[in-house]
Design a protein around this motif. Sequence first.
Motif, PDB file in Angstrom:
ATOM      1  N   ALA A 157       0.827  -1.207   0.000  1.00 16.65           N
ATOM      2  CA  ALA A 157       0.000   0.000   0.000  1.00 16.65           C
ATOM      3  C   ALA A 157       0.861   1.256   0.000  1.00 16.65           C
ATOM      4  O   ALA A 157       0.509   2.254  -0.647  1.00 16.65           O
ATOM      5  N   ARG A 158       1.982   1.239   0.729  1.00 16.34           N
ATOM      6  CA  ARG A 158       2.870   2.406   0.723  1.00 16.34           C
ATOM      7  C   ARG A 158       3.406   2.674  -0.683  1.00 16.34           C
ATOM      8  O   ARG A 158       3.409   3.815  -1.160  1.00 16.34           O
ATOM      9  N   PHE A 163       3.399   6.085  -5.616  1.00 20.09           N
ATOM     10  CA  PHE A 163       3.400   6.284  -7.064  1.00 20.09           C
ATOM     11  C   PHE A 163       2.031   6.740  -7.568  1.00 20.09           C
ATOM     12  O   PHE A 163       1.944   7.421  -8.601  1.00 20.09           O
ATOM     13  N   GLY A 164       0.955   6.380  -6.832  1.00 14.76           N
ATOM     14  CA  GLY A 164      -0.343   6.947  -7.163  1.00 14.76           C
ATOM     15  C   GLY A 164      -0.375   8.447  -6.945  1.00 14.76           C
ATOM     16  O   GLY A 164      -0.970   9.193  -7.734  1.00 14.76           O
ATOM     17  N   SER A 208       1.340   7.727   2.452  1.00 18.31           N
ATOM     18  CA  SER A 208       2.252   6.594   2.248  1.00 18.31           C
ATOM     19  C   SER A 208       3.419   6.619   3.221  1.00 18.31           C
ATOM     20  O   SER A 208       4.041   5.579   3.466  1.00 18.31           O
ATOM     21  N   ARG A 209       3.710   7.776   3.767  1.00 14.11           N
ATOM     22  CA  ARG A 209       4.804   7.896   4.733  1.00 14.11           C
ATOM     23  C   ARG A 209       4.314   7.835   6.170  1.00 14.11           C
ATOM     24  O   ARG A 209       5.112   7.938   7.105  1.00 14.11           O
ATOM     25  N   GLY A 210       2.996   7.680   6.369  1.00 13.36           N
ATOM     26  CA  GLY A 210       2.440   7.645   7.714  1.00 13.36           C
ATOM     27  C   GLY A 210       2.366   6.239   8.275  1.00 13.36           C
ATOM     28  O   GLY A 210       2.963   5.284   7.753  1.00 13.36           O
ATOM     29  N   SER A 211       1.600   6.094   9.347  1.00 12.88           N
ATOM     30  CA  SER A 211       1.479   4.802  10.013  1.00 12.88           C
ATOM     31  C   SER A 211       0.573   3.874   9.214  1.00 12.88           C
ATOM     32  O   SER A 211      -0.254   4.315   8.405  1.00 12.88           O
ATOM     33  N   VAL A 212       0.716   2.572   9.464  1.00 15.84           N
ATOM     34  CA  VAL A 212      -0.062   1.579   8.731  1.00 15.84           C
ATOM     35  C   VAL A 212      -1.552   1.724   9.007  1.00 15.84           C
ATOM     36  O   VAL A 212      -2.392   1.521   8.113  1.00 15.84           O
TER      37      VAL A 212
END
Length: 522
Positions: A157-158, A163-164, A208-212
């Motif tokens: 997902a990250r 890239f999205g 994308s750089r945050g928590s899951v």
Amino acid sequence: PRSILPGPPLARGLGLSAVSPHLGAPVSSMPEEENFWWRRGIFQNPRALVRWDHTLEHLGSKGIAEEGRKVTWSELFFDLVFVTLIAKLGEAFQEGHLTLLQVFVMFRVLYDSWFVSTVYSCRFFTDDVPSKLFVGAQMFLLILAGLKLNEPFAESARNFLFFGGVFQLFTALPYLRVFFHLKEYRAFVVHDGIFPGLVKGACYIAISRGSVEWLVPGMLIVLVGMLSFMFCSYFFTCLRFKKANRVPMHLDHLVERRGCLRLIVFGEVVSGCTVDPQSVDWMSVSLILLGYLLVFNMKLLAFDVDVVHLDRHAMRHGGAIRAFSSIESSILFDGAMAALGSSVKIVLSELLRKGADDGHKEAGESAYVFSEIAHILLCGSVAVGIAALTIERLSHVQDYELQAKKEVDVLHVQEGMSLLHEEDEEHVHHGKHGYGAIEDEKCHYIEATHPDGANEYDVALAKAIFKLQIAVHVIVVLLVTGLAVYCLSIDEDYEFLLVLTALWVLTSMTIAVDLLDEALLF
């Protein structure tokens, strides 16, 4: 001038054309500009595909569309890459890397990328070297977004969101070309193209750089927020741009582009039926046949049963709410068909390769342990698909509604055409009915499409048939949902064969009822 660099002068000087030197016959019947795109120039200024035939807010307008706008090879290739990424999402679900909710959210983000690119191509067009390189770069970003989909959700997902987000930022580039070359649309381009792309791109990269834990909620917040922003901009008059400053969409191209995408999705769904059985017997052949017939029936419902004429389309006459529901229901149907392909593949693999070690079950384990959710998903995707088609049909204007508005339309044409000639007489006439024409042509067109006399359209019968069709759709959706519940208690192969048979019968009944209006009214 439209072109900065002219096309090759040598070919024109020698009198060369699209003629085969061996056969002496044209290679293609398309115009020369379509075969040899560089004739317009290697670098071209972007142009609006549709312009208003008038700017009167109280009168409807179909716009004057540029003729010959067809799906290009680059756009078709982009759709193929897009569907490949959808297939990878399905494979990640089949292998257990992603849950159904995660696949749904990621699919919606992915579809938003396709829709953003398509909306631009329905409003503006340049067929030059930079545009082709831009589409190629978009496809490469989609490939990068799908690189890690076979890994656990957090990592996949990250990568997908990063890239999205870059893809969304990248969509601002063609709008910048429009911003510098078409000054009359600058405010609209910023509002509808550049600003949403920058906001969504920055948000996706930040998520994308945050928590899951915030990956799925973050994607939903961005999608719902931007959809609400765009919806309010069109629904509330105080936030809407004036008609003269808005850019209409080339509806023909939008319908054709969506049809191409949907057809490619169905091709991917059919691949779910291509399962190599452990043994060829009547049961395996029957399961594969019924799986294919089910997919074929859904294709008939989507393409061949209720064909929507452009004059009935929600994007033209439906208003903001109908247009919004039409877009979202179409996306929901495509997602349901993608889920149908994955579930058919899982179920048939479990049933037809029983006893083979496929990595999902131990020897002697029931064939339905891994595929239990797939049984439910298969029935659920059919139910959601029919429900989405029903909502999409309700979003469009019906034939009897157009008939009831016949006299009003004629009066509007007669009242508005005098104003149109005063406003911009040279842009009123167009050779294609429905995209702007002189008063007599439009009145004749309305009368010809709504004949009176012996062949009078029966509005009461049309309403009754339409209500019957919607009622049958609702009943079929409920029955298919009941089959999904029944799948929880399946423990024999023949029981699922009966489920597939019931699904095929119900979808066939829906097709038959949807054809009643064509049989009785036309």
